[in-house]
Scaffold this motif. Sequence first.
Motif, PDB file in Angstrom:
ATOM      1  N   ILE A 111     -57.311  92.495  64.681  1.00 37.82           N
ATOM      2  CA  ILE A 111     -56.650  93.769  64.798  1.00 37.82           C
ATOM      3  C   ILE A 111     -55.288  93.842  64.770  1.00 37.82           C
ATOM      4  CG2 ILE A 111     -56.878  95.675  66.175  1.00 37.82           C
ATOM      5  CD1 ILE A 111     -59.709  94.911  67.065  1.00 37.82           C
ATOM      6  N   ALA A 112     -54.801  93.125  65.499  1.00 37.69           N
ATOM      7  CA  ALA A 112     -53.188  93.035  65.636  1.00 37.69           C
ATOM      8  C   ALA A 112     -52.386  92.798  64.238  1.00 37.69           C
ATOM      9  CB  ALA A 112     -52.645  91.994  66.842  1.00 37.69           C
ATOM     10  N   ASN A 113     -53.054  92.055  63.714  1.00 35.42           N
ATOM     11  CA  ASN A 113     -52.359  91.665  62.085  1.00 35.42           C
ATOM     12  C   ASN A 113     -52.573  92.772  61.328  1.00 35.42           C
ATOM     13  OD1 ASN A 113     -51.344  89.125  62.536  1.00 35.42           O
ATOM     14  ND2 ASN A 113     -53.186  87.975  62.265  1.00 35.42           N
ATOM     15  N   GLU A 114     -53.797  93.317  61.349  1.00 33.19           N
ATOM     16  CA  GLU A 114     -53.957  94.643  60.415  1.00 33.19           C
ATOM     17  C   GLU A 114     -52.822  95.721  60.915  1.00 33.19           C
ATOM     18  OE1 GLU A 114     -55.578  97.009  57.655  1.00 33.19           O
ATOM     19  OE2 GLU A 114     -55.945  94.898  57.771  1.00 33.19           O
ATOM     20  N   VAL A 115     -52.712  96.016  62.146  1.00 31.88           N
ATOM     21  CA  VAL A 115     -51.739  96.994  62.591  1.00 31.88           C
ATOM     22  C   VAL A 115     -50.473  96.580  62.107  1.00 31.88           C
ATOM     23  CG1 VAL A 115     -50.692  97.766  64.578  1.00 31.88           C
ATOM     24  CG2 VAL A 115     -53.206  97.737  64.543  1.00 31.88           C
ATOM     25  N   LEU A 116     -50.056  95.390  62.474  1.00 30.03           N
ATOM     26  CA  LEU A 116     -48.673  94.951  62.103  1.00 30.03           C
ATOM     27  C   LEU A 116     -48.626  95.220  60.273  1.00 30.03           C
ATOM     28  CD1 LEU A 116     -48.192  91.800  64.213  1.00 30.03           C
ATOM     29  CD2 LEU A 116     -46.810  93.948  64.100  1.00 30.03           C
ATOM     30  N   ARG A 117     -49.653  95.023  59.711  1.00 32.56           N
ATOM     31  CA  ARG A 117     -49.542  95.118  58.173  1.00 32.56           C
ATOM     32  C   ARG A 117     -49.477  96.570  57.838  1.00 32.56           C
ATOM     33  NH1 ARG A 117     -53.222  95.541  54.089  1.00 32.56           N
ATOM     34  NH2 ARG A 117     -54.864  95.442  55.497  1.00 32.56           N
ATOM     35  N   THR A 118     -50.099  97.642  58.526  1.00 28.47           N
ATOM     36  CA  THR A 118     -50.317  98.854  57.906  1.00 28.47           C
ATOM     37  C   THR A 118     -49.331  99.707  58.567  1.00 28.47           C
ATOM     38  OG1 THR A 118     -52.281  99.258  59.377  1.00 28.47           O
ATOM     39  CG2 THR A 118     -52.667  98.369  57.208  1.00 28.47           C
ATOM     40  N   LYS A 119     -49.128  99.662  59.693  1.00 29.89           N
ATOM     41  CA  LYS A 119     -48.080 100.673  60.445  1.00 29.89           C
ATOM     42  C   LYS A 119     -46.503 100.475  59.946  1.00 29.89           C
ATOM     43  CE  LYS A 119     -51.636 102.295  62.510  1.00 29.89           C
ATOM     44  NZ  LYS A 119     -52.045 103.670  62.123  1.00 29.89           N
ATOM     45  N   GLU A 120     -45.722 101.514  60.155  1.00 32.55           N
ATOM     46  CA  GLU A 120     -44.344 101.690  59.879  1.00 32.55           C
ATOM     47  C   GLU A 120     -43.698 101.524  61.284  1.00 32.55           C
ATOM     48  OE1 GLU A 120     -42.833 104.746  57.225  1.00 32.55           O
ATOM     49  OE2 GLU A 120     -44.588 104.307  55.906  1.00 32.55           O
ATOM     50  N   LEU A 121     -42.616 100.994  61.125  1.00 30.47           N
ATOM     51  CA  LEU A 121     -41.690 100.940  62.513  1.00 30.47           C
ATOM     52  C   LEU A 121     -41.255 102.191  62.583  1.00 30.47           C
ATOM     53  CD1 LEU A 121     -39.715  97.399  61.842  1.00 30.47           C
ATOM     54  CD2 LEU A 121     -41.363  98.122  63.683  1.00 30.47           C
ATOM     55  N   PRO A 122     -40.804 102.666  63.795  1.00 25.66           N
ATOM     56  CA  PRO A 122     -40.220 103.898  64.200  1.00 25.66           C
ATOM     57  C   PRO A 122     -38.649 103.767  63.392  1.00 25.66           C
ATOM     58  CG  PRO A 122     -41.208 103.008  66.019  1.00 25.66           C
ATOM     59  CD  PRO A 122     -41.453 101.996  65.045  1.00 25.66           C
ATOM     60  N   LYS A 123     -38.075 105.057  63.157  1.00 23.32           N
ATOM     61  CA  LYS A 123     -36.961 104.809  62.507  1.00 23.32           C
ATOM     62  C   LYS A 123     -35.791 104.300  63.297  1.00 23.32           C
ATOM     63  CE  LYS A 123     -37.278 108.876  59.546  1.00 23.32           C
ATOM     64  NZ  LYS A 123     -36.843 110.318  59.134  1.00 23.32           N
ATOM     65  N   ALA A 124     -35.904 104.236  64.563  1.00 21.23           N
ATOM     66  CA  ALA A 124     -35.080 103.615  65.358  1.00 21.23           C
ATOM     67  C   ALA A 124     -35.175 102.206  65.283  1.00 21.23           C
ATOM     68  CB  ALA A 124     -35.277 103.953  67.003  1.00 21.23           C
ATOM     69  N   LEU A 125     -36.246 101.643  65.039  1.00 21.85           N
ATOM     70  CA  LEU A 125     -36.203 100.065  64.995  1.00 21.85           C
ATOM     71  C   LEU A 125     -36.111  99.571  63.738  1.00 21.85           C
ATOM     72  CD1 LEU A 125     -39.362  99.610  67.440  1.00 21.85           C
ATOM     73  CD2 LEU A 125     -36.914  99.369  67.841  1.00 21.85           C
ATOM     74  N   ARG A 126     -35.966 100.310  62.736  1.00 24.92           N
ATOM     75  CA  ARG A 126     -35.750  99.940  61.284  1.00 24.92           C
ATOM     76  C   ARG A 126     -34.515  99.252  61.174  1.00 24.92           C
ATOM     77  NH1 ARG A 126     -38.357 105.302  58.048  1.00 24.92           N
ATOM     78  NH2 ARG A 126     -40.612 104.852  59.123  1.00 24.92           N
ATOM     79  N   PRO A 127     -34.320  98.392  60.165  1.00 20.47           N
ATOM     80  CA  PRO A 127     -33.177  97.714  59.858  1.00 20.47           C
ATOM     81  C   PRO A 127     -32.376  98.648  59.088  1.00 20.47           C
ATOM     82  CG  PRO A 127     -34.869  96.648  58.854  1.00 20.47           C
ATOM     83  CD  PRO A 127     -35.808  97.651  59.620  1.00 20.47           C
ATOM     84  N   LYS A 128     -30.931  98.511  59.464  1.00 23.13           N
ATOM     85  CA  LYS A 128     -30.025  99.530  58.707  1.00 23.13           C
ATOM     86  C   LYS A 128     -29.660  98.934  57.478  1.00 23.13           C
ATOM     87  CE  LYS A 128     -28.522 101.984  62.660  1.00 23.13           C
ATOM     88  NZ  LYS A 128     -28.563 101.722  63.865  1.00 23.13           N
ATOM     89  N   VAL A 129     -30.137  99.529  56.142  1.00 19.36           N
ATOM     90  CA  VAL A 129     -29.640  99.074  54.981  1.00 19.36           C
ATOM     91  C   VAL A 129     -28.710 100.196  54.547  1.00 19.36           C
ATOM     92  CG1 VAL A 129     -30.836  98.656  52.575  1.00 19.36           C
ATOM     93  CG2 VAL A 129     -32.231  98.193  54.848  1.00 19.36           C
ATOM     94  N   PRO A 130     -27.659  99.427  54.012  1.00 21.39           N
ATOM     95  CA  PRO A 130     -26.480 100.113  53.259  1.00 21.39           C
ATOM     96  C   PRO A 130     -27.127 101.007  52.065  1.00 21.39           C
ATOM     97  CG  PRO A 130     -26.253  98.033  53.032  1.00 21.39           C
ATOM     98  CD  PRO A 130     -27.394  97.686  53.886  1.00 21.39           C
ATOM     99  N   ALA A 131     -26.537 102.170  51.906  1.00 19.04           N
ATOM    100  CA  ALA A 131     -26.866 103.054  50.851  1.00 19.04           C
ATOM    101  C   ALA A 131     -26.545 102.183  49.394  1.00 19.04           C
ATOM    102  CB  ALA A 131     -26.330 104.197  50.875  1.00 19.04           C
ATOM    103  N   GLU A 132     -27.596 102.286  48.601  1.00 11.95           N
ATOM    104  CA  GLU A 132     -27.069 101.736  47.329  1.00 11.95           C
ATOM    105  C   GLU A 132     -26.099 102.728  46.243  1.00 11.95           C
ATOM    106  OE1 GLU A 132     -30.151 100.117  44.986  1.00 11.95           O
ATOM    107  OE2 GLU A 132     -31.397  99.332  46.727  1.00 11.95           O
ATOM    108  N   LYS A 133     -25.393 102.136  45.515  1.00  8.14           N
ATOM    109  CA  LYS A 133     -24.496 102.980  44.902  1.00  8.14           C
ATOM    110  C   LYS A 133     -25.113 103.414  43.269  1.00  8.14           C
ATOM    111  CE  LYS A 133     -20.418 101.206  46.887  1.00  8.14           C
ATOM    112  NZ  LYS A 133     -19.101 100.641  46.936  1.00  8.14           N
TER     113      LYS A 133
END
Length: 58
Positions: free
Chosen positions: A36-58
Amino acid sequence: MQKTSSTPTDRKFYSVVDPELDKYEGVVLFPDKLAIANEVLRTKELPKALRPKVPAEK
């Protein structure tokens, strides 16, 4: 049970090591909960506050 020091110098912090716990190394004790935990980790998205900050592509 055996008490071992965390560092070579004798500090006041000790951890208790029970050699009988070695039999559980590499054993999945709750396979249904792990699935169950693996399924949740595979299918759910992280909240915006926890997502890695990726620089905007040019």
